[in-house]
Design a protein around this motif. Structure first.
Motif, PDB file in Angstrom:
ATOM      1  N   CYS A 107       0.822  -1.224   0.000  1.00  0.00           N
ATOM      2  CA  CYS A 107       0.000   0.000   0.000  1.00  0.00           C
ATOM      3  C   CYS A 107       0.854   1.273   0.000  1.00  0.00           C
ATOM      4  O   CYS A 107       1.769   1.418   0.791  1.00  0.00           O
ATOM      5  N   ILE A 108       0.503   2.205  -0.894  1.00  0.00           N
ATOM      6  CA  ILE A 108       1.194   3.494  -0.919  1.00  0.00           C
ATOM      7  C   ILE A 108       0.300   4.605  -0.354  1.00  0.00           C
ATOM      8  O   ILE A 108       0.572   5.783  -0.537  1.00  0.00           O
ATOM      9  N   ARG A 109      -0.779   4.210   0.338  1.00  0.00           N
ATOM     10  CA  ARG A 109      -1.657   5.139   1.068  1.00  0.00           C
ATOM     11  C   ARG A 109      -2.237   6.237   0.176  1.00  0.00           C
ATOM     12  O   ARG A 109      -2.242   7.405   0.554  1.00  0.00           O
ATOM     13  N   CYS A 110      -2.702   5.834  -0.992  1.00  0.00           N
ATOM     14  CA  CYS A 110      -3.259   6.829  -1.904  1.00  0.00           C
ATOM     15  C   CYS A 110      -4.691   7.173  -1.545  1.00  0.00           C
ATOM     16  O   CYS A 110      -5.193   8.215  -1.904  1.00  0.00           O
ATOM     17  N   SER A 111      -5.370   6.249  -0.896  1.00  0.00           N
ATOM     18  CA  SER A 111      -6.761   6.382  -0.452  1.00  0.00           C
ATOM     19  C   SER A 111      -7.794   6.229  -1.570  1.00  0.00           C
ATOM     20  O   SER A 111      -8.972   6.493  -1.354  1.00  0.00           O
ATOM     21  N   ALA A 112      -7.388   5.798  -2.731  1.00  0.00           N
ATOM     22  CA  ALA A 112      -8.357   5.572  -3.809  1.00  0.00           C
ATOM     23  C   ALA A 112      -9.397   4.534  -3.406  1.00  0.00           C
ATOM     24  O   ALA A 112     -10.574   4.638  -3.759  1.00  0.00           O
ATOM     25  N   CYS A 113      -8.967   3.523  -2.646  1.00  0.00           N
ATOM     26  CA  CYS A 113      -9.909   2.461  -2.264  1.00  0.00           C
ATOM     27  C   CYS A 113     -10.999   2.981  -1.330  1.00  0.00           C
ATOM     28  O   CYS A 113     -12.122   2.489  -1.348  1.00  0.00           O
ATOM     29  N   ILE A 158      -8.499  -0.554   2.912  1.00  0.00           N
ATOM     30  CA  ILE A 158      -7.130  -0.871   3.325  1.00  0.00           C
ATOM     31  C   ILE A 158      -7.074  -1.056   4.838  1.00  0.00           C
ATOM     32  O   ILE A 158      -6.387  -1.951   5.343  1.00  0.00           O
ATOM     33  N   ILE A 209      -3.454  -4.392  -4.900  1.00  0.00           N
ATOM     34  CA  ILE A 209      -3.697  -5.213  -3.706  1.00  0.00           C
ATOM     35  C   ILE A 209      -5.083  -5.831  -3.840  1.00  0.00           C
ATOM     36  O   ILE A 209      -6.071  -5.126  -4.035  1.00  0.00           O
ATOM     37  N   ILE A 252      -7.714  -6.743  -2.227  1.00  0.00           N
ATOM     38  CA  ILE A 252      -8.301  -6.556  -0.899  1.00  0.00           C
ATOM     39  C   ILE A 252      -9.377  -7.612  -0.596  1.00  0.00           C
ATOM     40  O   ILE A 252      -9.379  -8.191   0.492  1.00  0.00           O
ATOM     41  N   CYS A 254      -6.846   0.126  -7.033  1.00  0.00           N
ATOM     42  CA  CYS A 254      -5.587   0.141  -6.286  1.00  0.00           C
ATOM     43  C   CYS A 254      -4.380   0.216  -7.222  1.00  0.00           C
ATOM     44  O   CYS A 254      -4.202  -0.626  -8.089  1.00  0.00           O
ATOM     45  N   PRO A 255      -3.523   1.241  -7.077  1.00  0.00           N
ATOM     46  CA  PRO A 255      -2.394   1.423  -7.984  1.00  0.00           C
ATOM     47  C   PRO A 255      -1.263   0.408  -7.785  1.00  0.00           C
ATOM     48  O   PRO A 255      -0.321   0.392  -8.567  1.00  0.00           O
ATOM     49  N   VAL A 256      -1.359  -0.410  -6.726  1.00  0.00           N
ATOM     50  CA  VAL A 256      -0.380  -1.487  -6.560  1.00  0.00           C
ATOM     51  C   VAL A 256      -1.091  -2.839  -6.525  1.00  0.00           C
ATOM     52  O   VAL A 256      -0.546  -3.832  -6.044  1.00  0.00           O
TER      53      VAL A 256
HETATM   54  S1  SF4 Z   1      -5.950   1.872  -3.217  1.00  0.00           S
HETATM   55 FE1  SF4 Z   1      -4.293   0.442  -2.737  1.00  0.00          FE
HETATM   56  S2  SF4 Z   1      -2.485   1.742  -2.454  1.00  0.00           S
HETATM   57 FE2  SF4 Z   1      -4.272   3.082  -2.351  1.00  0.00          FE
HETATM   58  S3  SF4 Z   1      -4.752   3.231  -0.148  1.00  0.00           S
HETATM   59 FE3  SF4 Z   1      -6.021   1.580  -0.973  1.00  0.00          FE
HETATM   60  S4  SF4 Z   1      -4.785  -0.269  -0.680  1.00  0.00           S
HETATM   61 FE4  SF4 Z   1      -3.408   1.464  -0.412  1.00  0.00          FE
END
Ligand code: SF4
Lengths: 233, 494
Positions: free
Chosen positions: B323-329, B352, B389, B391, B385-387
């Motif tokens: 997670c890069i903590r983008c908050s998109a999720c 997340i 994950i 979830i 999620c840009p990486v």
């Molecule tokens: S979308 Fe992915 S990278 Fe972004 S906060 Fe949620 S889990 Fe983390």
């Protein structure tokens, strides 16, 4: 070496590393980092552009993020700087040590050199700052400063409320983020700037200017062209 | 403000309280929908988005599988560049180290017992502000939203926009009432105009920046090969904290390391577009150790474990560390939108948070055990999620863990947890599942968002959900509005 910082953390380095290794018990002992494939199929740059188009895109994206963009040729630069500083009503302007003296030769405000001994309070009384940059990224409208002689310490582009950044086009312009990183030296402290400081924390309304300079002006100065009339945007 | 909200009610209870708060729901809905749409546009600008996403995932996986090696490399590079590296196994140790460093930097001068802070999830997670306060050190949050939260004696509810639950009128009232007791008061006649509110914050904080001797930050990335730290921000408060003080202390989770300088080219493209929906955020600072005559002359990096190695030990769950903590999720999650960030009982809300908190803290408490159930498994979070994950996959995995028990790693030790069956924890989990699944509004939005690219969409739920999915299909979309439905049924809670 790692420090124990006066608390009982000296053992924690080994403890954390041991935990990491135990957690990775499933990773084969002979696996090397490069054995984990990284698929780098992404683009180096987005789209085919001529040099002129790349500079044009930079200007567009800078303006899109509310920087004021000006274009000028080398000969017209001092006059333009004089005019912009006057228009902002600046009484004083911070000057990095390696800024070409010619640039501010015509300017009226008092020139304040960037000195280590100055306090943040002193910087807070200066109206404007003029710098060069290390590289500018067209696709994102980003200026990168790396503390070079014409850019000075990081704080001088932070505390004054008005920043004028001069970009030499096309030499200092790259298309994309990957191209910018290639040119930059990680050992130098960097500030990437994309538009003036902003916040969207209040009901997601974008408000320009919280703590950094509220006014960002960018001058794209064409070093190559001879006798080309300065064109203002 | 503590990172772990002890005594938090389990998810369904907190979620129901949130749903009854109409202001909160209105603010959240507006906010999440606005960012969601802007993000989609920013992402669509890049034809190679999927490839950047894959590369981001790959880079993080490579790092995590060889984390010990990269941490050592990072330590060496930071040290060579003039920084000092500390290791903290848990929150308590990290707080102790930072407290010691702040005191050492301030010398005997009690006026210097204060720090300016740039928004950092890691320092919230460990409850640093409370720990510093206990030692007589004032920690000033300088991010506008964090300032609103701190002055309002509140908790953050969103990773990126922590005060997303506050509207402009509330912010004005908080500023007017509280600024004076923290420093420079709000100007007389302050209105609720966002530009005026931002100006009030600028003036209030400037005196703190100018006199600050110690700055405390986190970091978005740490580059192992060069020792470079990266902080991505918008307002310039980060730059203030990172460049004006004499001493800089950065507290960073061990999973934030990336192998090479080149790797930044992926994340500096995906993070701003995923989080604030911008091509690039206004300011990004990068520094490598210390630089003579420019910025802090003393730099400390505190590497934080605090449950991360426990998470790493779980082969399914470890992907949460990408997670890069983008908050998109958060912004696409139908459950988050209705329940609000506070219901998650942690500094990490939303999807997340539902997979990270129970892994960082274990599933011993009701709130942590119920978190894996705080989802309708619609998969929208995975899609954005840009990486990459997965979830839903981790949620299902954690549900199994809660219900069936089994081997996990806690504080570095292998332990066997008992099945939750028949315990209060199971009942809390069941209520969370019922809340998320029975909830027509949440479900409808989830179904609308569910997308073709989703890999996992279990028809049968494991654990307590199994009985459920065996005997019933998911509820049909109701003809009545969510609010009408809620008022009629009280969310099915009775
Ligand atoms: S979308 Fe992915 S990278 Fe972004 S906060 Fe949620 S889990 Fe983390």
């Amino acid at each position: 070496m790692s420090s124990s910082s006066g608390s009982k953390s000296s053992g924690s380095r080994e403890r954390v590393l041991a935990r990491v290794r135990r957690a990775l018990a499933d990773v084969p002992r002979d696996e090397r980092p490069q054995d984990v494939r990284v698929e780098r199929g992404y683009l180096r740059v987005h789209g085919d552009r001529t040099t002129e188009q790349t500079v044009e895109l930079l200007a567009e994206n800078l303006a899109d993020y509310r920087a004021l963009v000006h274009r000028v040729d080398a000969a017209g630069l001092p006059r333009l700087l004089k005019r912009l500083l006057a228009a902002h009503g600046s009484q004083s302007v911070l000057v990095p040590p390696g800024l070409p003296p010619r640039w501010l030769a015509a300017a009226d405000p008092a020139l304040v050199p960037d000195r280590e001994a100055d306090t943040a309070y002193e910087l807070d009384t200066v109206d404007s700052v003029v710098t060069g940059c290390a590289v500018a990224i067209a696709e994102t409208g980003t200026l990168v400063l790396d503390g070079g002689p014409d850019q000075g310490r990081r704080r001088i582009t932070l505390v004054p409320d008005h920043h004028i950044c001069v970009v030499r086009v096309p030499d200092q312009v790259v298309g994309s983020v990957p191209e910018a990183l290639e040119r930059l030296d990680p050992g130098r402290p960097q500030t990437w700037i994309s538009g003036p400081s902003a916040t969207s924390d209040i009901e997601l309304n974008r408000v320009e200017g919280v703590h950094g300079p509220r006014m960002l002006e960018v001058i794209l100065v064409d070093d190559r062209a001879e006798g080309q009339a300065p064109s203002m945007r | 403000m503590s990172g772990t909200y002890l005594g938090m009610p389990a998810f369904p209870k907190a979620a129901q309280d949130a749903v009854r708060n109409e202001t909160l729901r209105g603010n959240l809905r507006h906010a999440t929908h606005t960012i969601r749409d802007k993000r989609a546009k920013a992402v669509a600008e890049l034809a190679d988005w999927d490839r950047l996403r894959t590369a981001g995932k790959d880079i993080k996986d490579r790092t995590l599988r060889h984390l010990d090696r990269y941490l050592l490399q990072l330590e060496e590079a930071v040290t060579a560049a003039g920084g000092t590296v500390h290791w903290a196994a848990d929150a308590e140790e990290a707080n102790r180290i930072v407290t010691y460093l702040v005191k050492a930097a301030g010398g005997s001068d009690s006026e210097q017992r204060e720090v300016v802070k740039v928004k950092s999830m890691a320092t919230q997670e460990i409850g640093l502000n409370v720990a510093l306060e206990a030692e007589g050190i004032a920690a000033y949050e300088t991010d506008l939203a964090e300032l609103i939260v701190q002055l309002g004696e509140d908790r953050p509810s969103h990773i990126l926009v922590p005060a997303i639950h506050r509207n402009r009128g509330e912010i004005r009232d908080i500023f007017e009432e509280k600024m004076g007791s923290w420093g420079r008061p709000a100007p007389a006649g302050l209105t609720d105009n966002p530009a005026e509110l931002a100006e009030a914050a600028r003036v209030h904080l400037r005196e703190k920046f100018l006199r600050a001797k110690v700055g405390v930050s986190g970091a978005n990335f740490m580059v192992a090969e060069t020792g470079t730290l990266v902080v991505v921000e918008s307002e310039g408060n980060g730059r203030m904290c990172l460049t004006l003080p004499e001493t800089l202390i950065s507290v960073v989770g061990i999973e934030k390391v990336v192998p090479t300088w080149q790797d930044l080219e992926v994340f500096l493209q995906t993070l701003p577009r995923s989080s604030t929906a911008e091509r690039m955020n206004p300011y990004t600072s990068m520094w490598t150790g210390t630089t003579d005559g420019d910025g802090p002359q003393t730099f400390h990096l505190v590497l934080l474990d605090n449950g991360r190695t426990d998470t790493l030990a779980d082969e399914v769950g470890r992907q949460a560390l990408r997670c890069i903590r983008c908050s998109a999720c958060l912004n696409v999650c139908p459950v988050y939108e209705r329940a609000g960030g506070h219901a998650y009982g942690s500094v990490y809300p939303g999807p997340i948070g539902a997979i990270l908190s129970p892994q960082l803290r274990g599933t011993g408490s009701e709130v942590d055990a119920s978190l894996p159930y705080a989802s309708s498994l619609c998969g929208a979070c995975y899609d954005v999620c840009p990486v990459a994950i997965d979830i839903p996959e981790v949620l299902v995995h954690l549900r199994e863990r809660v219900v069936e028990g089994g081997e996990v790693t806690r504080n570095g030790e292998r332990v066997t947890i008992k099945p939750a069956k028949g315990h209060a924890v199971e009942r809390a989990a069941m209520r969370a599942a019922r809340w998320a699944l029975d909830h027509p509004g949440a479900l409808r939005a989830g179904q609308r968002l569910a997308s073709r690219t989703r890999r996992i969409h279990p028809k049968r739920l494991p654990g307590p959900g199994r009985a459920w999915s065996d005997t019933r299909t998911l509820p049909e979309m109701p003809a009545e509005s969510f609010r009408d439905w809620w008022q009629r049924t009280r969310g099915g809670a009775q």
